[in-house]
Design an enzyme around this catalytic site. Structure first.
Site, PDB file in Angstrom:
ATOM      1  N   GLU A   1      30.818  -1.942 -15.166  1.00 45.21           N
ATOM      2  CA  GLU A   1      30.265  -0.581 -15.209  1.00 45.21           C
ATOM      3  C   GLU A   1      31.371   0.421 -14.913  1.00 45.21           C
ATOM      4  O   GLU A   1      31.951   0.392 -13.836  1.00 45.21           O
ATOM      5  CB  GLU A   1      29.145  -0.472 -14.175  1.00 45.21           C
ATOM      6  CG  GLU A   1      28.614   0.926 -14.023  1.00 45.21           C
ATOM      7  CD  GLU A   1      27.447   1.015 -13.043  1.00 45.21           C
ATOM      8  OE1 GLU A   1      26.726   0.019 -12.885  1.00 45.21           O
ATOM      9  OE2 GLU A   1      27.280   2.090 -12.464  1.00 45.21           O
TER      10      GLU A   1
ATOM     11  N   GLU B   1       0.822  -1.209   0.000  1.00 48.99           N
ATOM     12  CA  GLU B   1       0.000   0.000   0.000  1.00 48.99           C
ATOM     13  C   GLU B   1       0.865   1.272   0.000  1.00 48.99           C
ATOM     14  O   GLU B   1       0.540   2.253  -0.671  1.00 48.99           O
ATOM     15  CB  GLU B   1      -0.910   0.028   1.238  1.00 48.99           C
ATOM     16  CG  GLU B   1      -1.981  -1.049   1.266  1.00 48.99           C
ATOM     17  CD  GLU B   1      -1.501  -2.351   1.923  1.00 48.99           C
ATOM     18  OE1 GLU B   1      -0.280  -2.603   1.962  1.00 48.99           O
ATOM     19  OE2 GLU B   1      -2.360  -3.122   2.393  1.00 48.99           O
TER      20      GLU B   1
ATOM     21  N   HIS C   1      21.995   4.082 -17.026  1.00 48.06           N
ATOM     22  CA  HIS C   1      21.058   4.553 -15.994  1.00 48.06           C
ATOM     23  C   HIS C   1      20.513   5.934 -16.329  1.00 48.06           C
ATOM     24  O   HIS C   1      19.636   6.430 -15.634  1.00 48.06           O
ATOM     25  CB  HIS C   1      21.748   4.573 -14.624  1.00 48.06           C
ATOM     26  CG  HIS C   1      22.234   3.216 -14.221  1.00 48.06           C
ATOM     27  ND1 HIS C   1      23.551   2.859 -14.288  1.00 48.06           N
ATOM     28  CD2 HIS C   1      21.571   2.120 -13.812  1.00 48.06           C
ATOM     29  CE1 HIS C   1      23.682   1.592 -13.903  1.00 48.06           C
ATOM     30  NE2 HIS C   1      22.491   1.125 -13.621  1.00 48.06           N
TER      31      HIS C   1
END
Ligand code: GLN
Ligand code: ZN
Length: 763
Positions: free
Chosen positions: A674, A17, A703
Site C-alpha cells: 500500500e 447491542e 479505501h
C-alpha cells in the site's frame, strides 16, 4: 483474604447491542436519548455480571473508545474541533469518525464533517484507539462528568466501584504531536488536572482508582522513565489509593521503577510476566498491594486453576491481604459470554472461557485461597477434567502433523534458483509487458454474492446452486478484467467471506463461534476463529475455483492464498504451544495448497501476508525472534514452488524501514504494498535497501470512493521508477477491491491500465 477485581469489561454487549445502537443512531434511525439509555442499560448488565467481585471497574465503558474518552476528560480536543458545542457524545463521534448522526438537526453546519482522528492499534492487540493529538500550545481542561456519572450509576446499582483512568505518562506517550512539540513538556500542564480529578473522586468517597500505565511494558527512554517519577510524585500521595496497572507484557528494566513509584498498589500481568513475580515481590515495599493478573484476558481458553493455585498459594500466604487477583488486562479483548454459543461443538466448548466465565474462574481461585481448596472442590475437579481432556484430546493432537513439523528442513524454505534466474524463466513463460498490471485479489462483494452466501448458510440454497452462483461471479470478474486489459488476472474471491475464515473453515484444528465478537474500533468487531488443534488440510481448498477461473482465460490467473502468519495473527491461538509451532503447522498446510495449485497449472500464486507486521512483539528486542519464524513460515509455504511459478505476496501497509531485511528474506518474486497515499515516499525503504525482487507499489487508494486519474497514477509510478528500476515495477491498487462497487472499480482500473500503457510507451 485476597481481593478480586477486574480491569475492564467488554462494552460492545454479548449480542453486539452497542454496535447496532451506534449504527442506528449514526444513520439517524434512533435518538441520542435511546443510545444513551442503551449505554446505561449495558453498564447495568455488565456490573451485574461483575457483582460478585470485591472491586468492579467504573468508567471503562466508552461509546467509542476509552482513549478518546480520556481526551475529553482532559479537555484535549484537536484544534479543528475546539469550536464544537452541543452534546459531548456527538462531539465524541465527530472526533472519532468525522461526523455524528446523519441529519443531526442542530450543529449540522458548525460541528459536522471534520477530519477524523487517527486510529492506531492498542499495543499488540487488534483494538484500535483514537490517537490523542498535541501541539506545543495544547492546554487541558478537566471535565470529570463522565467518570462521576458512571461512578454514581455504579453506586446506585450497589456496586463497589473502582474508577479506571489512563495514566498521564501513557496518555502522552501514545499521543502524537502535530508540530515538533516535545510531548513531555506537556506533562507539567497535565498533572494538575489529574490531581484535581483524583481529588474529585476522593471527595466522592472513592477508595481505589485504577490508573493504567501499560507503556511500562515497552522500552522507555530515560526521560520517559523520569516522567513516571515526576508524575507519580505529584499524584501518588493524594487522598485516594492508586492501583498502577500494567499489562500485556513484562516490566523488564522498568520493574524497579514501577515498584518504587509512590502508589498504593501495582498490577502485573502474571501470565506474560510470570517470571517477574518474584522480583516484584522482593522489591515492592511492604505496605503495597500486589495485584496479579492470573486469568488470561487475551485468549478464550479455560485457565488451569489447579496449576495457578500451585504457584499462587505460597504467594497468597506471604502477602495475606495485600494480594489482589484479576484477569491480566481488561476483558475488552475477549468475547462476552460463552453461554451464548449454541452451535459450538460441545467438546471444544468445554475447553473455553469468555469474559463472564473468566470472572467465574477468578471467584473460584479466590474461594480456594480464602477458604481452602475444599470449599470449591467440585469446581476445581471439573476444571481439572476439562484441562486434562483438552490436553489429551485426539482432536488437539495429530501425531502426523507434529512429525511433519519436526521434519521441516531448511531446504523446504528455499527456491531452487536465485531470483535472477527464476525471473528469466518466469518471463519466458508469462510473456508480460513492462509495467505489468494486476489487482490484489478480491473484486466487489456484491449484494448477489452476499445473498447467495446467506441462502447457502441457511440451507435454502444447495451446494450445487451455490457453486453455480459463485462461478457466475468469477466469470463476471474474468470478463471485466479481460475487457479492461489487465495482464495478470484474479478470480475475484467471491466465494470467500473473509480471507482467514475461508481457510480456517477448511482446515482441521479450527473452530468458529457464533457470537465470539471482539471490538476492533468504534462499532466494528471481529470474530477471530479459534485455532485449537494441530492444523491439517484434509483436501485442496482453492484449486477448483482457480482452475475454473483459469479455464476462462488465456491470461495468467493468480492463485490466491492467505499466508500462515496472517492466519495466525488474526486467530485466537493455542496457549499450549508456542505461536511459532502453530505457524509452522499452518505453513505446511498452505504449502500443500501452493503445490496443488502449481500441479493444476496455475503459473502465478499470491500469498497474502496482510498482518505480518501486526505480529511484531511489544519490545523491539524481541522483534528478530518473531521475524525469524514468521519469515521462515512464509518461506516454507511459498518456496517449494518451481522456478517457473511466480510467487507474489501482498502486505496492507508500507512502513518497511525497520523490517525490510526480513521482507527481502521472504524472497517472493513480487511484493505488492500500500503506497498510494504516501506519494511513493515509503518506497525509500526498498530503495535504500536495494530490494532485489519485483515490487507493485499501490497506485489506487481503495479505501476511498474517489476514482484516481490516469495522470495521477502515471505520476506516482514515475516517482516509483526514480527509486526502483522500471523493469522490476508492477502497476496495481493498494489492496483488494471487495469493499468497493463495480461502478467505482471499472473506471479506476481503466485509468490504471491506461497509465501502465502510457508508461510502457515512454519506456
Ligand atoms: N487478497 C485479499 C483481497 O484482495 C487481500 C486483502 C488484504 O490484503 N487485506 O481482498
Ligand atoms: Zn491489503
Amino acid at each position: 483474604m485476597v481481593t478480586t477485581h477486574n480491569l475492564g469489561f467488554p462494552r460492545i454487549g454479548a449480542k453486539r447491542e452497542l454496535k447496532f445502537a451506534l449504527e442506528s443512531y449514526w444513520k439517524g434511525e434512533s435518538s441520542r436519548d435511546e443510545l444513551k439509555a442503551l449505554g446505561a442499560q449495558l453498564r447495568q448488565h455488565h456490573w451485574a455480571h461483575q457483582a460478585g467481585l470485591d472491586l468492579v471497574p467504573a468508567g471503562d465503558f466508552a461509546f467509542y473508545d476509552q482513549m478518546l474518552d480520556m481526551s475529553f476528560t482532559l479537555g484535549n480536543l484537536p484544534q479543528r474541533v475546539r469550536a464544537f458545542h452541543g452534546d459531548t457524545l456527538d462531539n465524541t463521534f465527530r472526533v472519532a469518525r468525522g461526523r455524528s448522526a446523519k441529519g443531526l438537526e442542530h450543529h449540522g453546519a458548525c460541528c459536522d464533517g471534520v477530519a477524523a482522528g487517527e486510529m492506531t492499534k492498542w499495543f499488540d492487540t487488534n483494538y484500535h484507539y483514537i490517537v490523542p493529538e498535541f501541539t506545543a500550545g495544547t492546554e487541558f481542561r478537566l471535565d470529570a462528568s463522565r467518570l462521576l456519572d458512571q461512578l454514581a450509576e455504579a453506586r446506585a446499582a450497589g456496586i463497589k466501584a473502582k474508577p479506571v483512568i489512563i495514566g498521564p505518562v501513557t496518555y502522552l506517550a501514545l499521543g502524537k504531536t502535530k508540530d515538533d512539540a516535545d510531548k513531555l513538556a506537556l506533562l507539567p500542564r497535565l498533572l494538575p488536572l489529574y490531581t484535581e480529578l483524583l481529588a474529585q473522586l476522593a471527595a466522592q468517597g472513592v477508595e481505589w482508582v485504577q490508573i493504567d500505565e501499560p507503556v511500562l511494558v515497552t522500552e522507555l527512554p530515560a526521560e520517559w522513565k523520569q516522567a513516571f517519577t515526576t508524575a507519580y510524585a505529584a499524584l501518588g500521595n493524594g487522598k485516594v489509593n492508586l492501583l498502577l496497572a500494567t499489562y500485556f507484557g513484562q516490566l523488564q528494566d522498568n520493574l524497579s521503577l514501577a515498584c518504587q513509584l509512590p502508589v498504593q498498589g501495582v498490577h502485573l500481568d502474571a501470565i506474560n510476566a510470570r517470571n517477574e513475580v518474584d522480583a516484584v515481590l522482593a522489591q515492592l515495599p511492604q505496605d503495597r498491594v500486589l495485584s496479579l493478573g492470573v486469568i488470561n484476558g487475551r485468549n478464550i481458553w479455560k485457565t488451569d486453576l489447579n496449576a495457578v493455585l500451585d504457584w499462587l498459594t505460597p504467594v497468597a500466604k506471604h502477602l495475606g491481604d495485600r494480594l489482589w487477583i484479576a484477569p491480566t488486562c481488561s476483558l475488552l479483548h475477549v468475547p462476552v459470554d460463552l453461554d451464548s454459543e449454541q452451535k459450538l461443538d460441545s467438546e471444544i466448548r468445554s475447553w473455553l472461557a469468555f469474559a463472564i466465565q473468566k470472572l467465574d474462574e477468578l471467584k473460584v481461585l479466590a474461594a480456594a485461597l480464602n477458604h481452602g481448596h475444599a470449599a470449591v472442590k467440585d469446581e476445581l475437579a471439573a476444571n481439572q477434567a476439562a484441562i486434562h481432556a483438552r490436553r489429551s484430546s485426539p482432536r488437539v493432537n495429530n501425531p502426523a502433523v507434529k512429525a511433519a513439523v519436526a521434519a521441516i528442513t531448511k531446504a523446504m524454505g528455499q527456491r531452487s534458483s536465485a531470483y535472477a534466474l527464476r525471473a528469466g524463466k518466469q518471463a519466458a513463460l508469462l510473456k508480460l509487458p513492462v509495467y505489468p498490471t494486476t489487482t490484489i485479489g478480491s473484486f466487489p462483494q456484491t449484494a448477489e454474492i452476499r445473498h447467495a452466501r446467506s441462502e447457502f448458510k441457511a440451507g435454502r440454497l444447495d451446494e450445487a446452486g451455490y457453486k453455480v452462483a459463485m462461478q457466475a461471479e468469477i466469470a463476471r470478474s474474468v470478463r471485466e478484467q479481460e475487457a479492461l486489459g489487465l495482464d495478470v488476472l484474479v478470480h475475484g474471491e467471491a466465494e470467500r467471506n473473509d480471507m482467514v475464515e475461508y481457510f480456517g473453515e477448511q482446515l482441521d484444528g479450527y473452530a468458529f463461534s457464533q457470537f465470539g465478537w471482539v471490538q476492533s474500533y468504534g462499532s466494528r468487531c471481529v470474530k477471530p476463529p479459534i485455532l485449537f488443534g494441530d492444523i491439517a488440510r484434509p483436501k485442496a481448498m482453492t484449486v477448483e475455483w482457480s482452475k475454473y477461473a483459469q479455464s476462462l482465460t488465456e491470461k495468467p490467473m493468480k492463485g490466491m492464498l492467505t499466508g500462515p502468519v496472517t492466519i495466525l495473527n488474526w486467530s485466537f491461538v493455542r496457549d499450549d504451544q508456542p505461536r511459532s509451532v502453530s505457524c509452522y503447522q499452518l505453513a505446511l498446510a498452505i504449502r500443500a495448497e501452493v503445490l496443488d495449485l502449481e500441479r493444476a497449472g496455475v503459473r502465478v500464486i499470491q500469498i497474502d501476508e496482510a498482518a505480518l507486521r501486526e505480529g511484531l512483539p511489544l519490545r523491539q528486542a524481541q522483534w528478530q525472534d518473531y521475524l525469524d519464524w514468521a519469515v521462515e513460515s512464509f518461506r516454507i509455504t511459498a518456496n517449494g514452488a518451481r522456478d517457473e511459478t511466480q510467487i507474489h505476496t501482498h502486505m496492507c501497509y508500507s512502513e518497511f524501514n525497520d523490517i525490510i531485511a526480513s521482507i527481502a528474506d521472504m524472497d517472493a518474486d513480487v511484493i505488492t504494498i500500500e503506497t498510494s497515499r504516501s506519494d511513493m515516499e515509503l518506497l525509500d525503504a526498498f530503495d535504500n535497501f536495494n530490494y532485489p525482487n519485483e515490487i507493485g507499489p499501490g497506485v489506487y487508494d481503495i479505501h476511498s470512493p474517489n476514482i484516481p486519474t490516469r495522470e495521477h497514477m502515471e505520476q506516482l509510478m514515475k516517482k516509483a521508477a526514480e527509486r526502483i528500476p522500471a523493469a522490476r515495477l508492477w502497476v496495481n491498487p493498494d489492496c483488494g477491491l471487495k469493499t468497493r462497487n463495480w461502478e467505482e472499480v471499472i473506471p479506476a482500473l481503466t485509468n490504471m491500465v491506461a497509465a501502465a500503457k502510457a508508461l510502457r510507451a515512454a519506456n
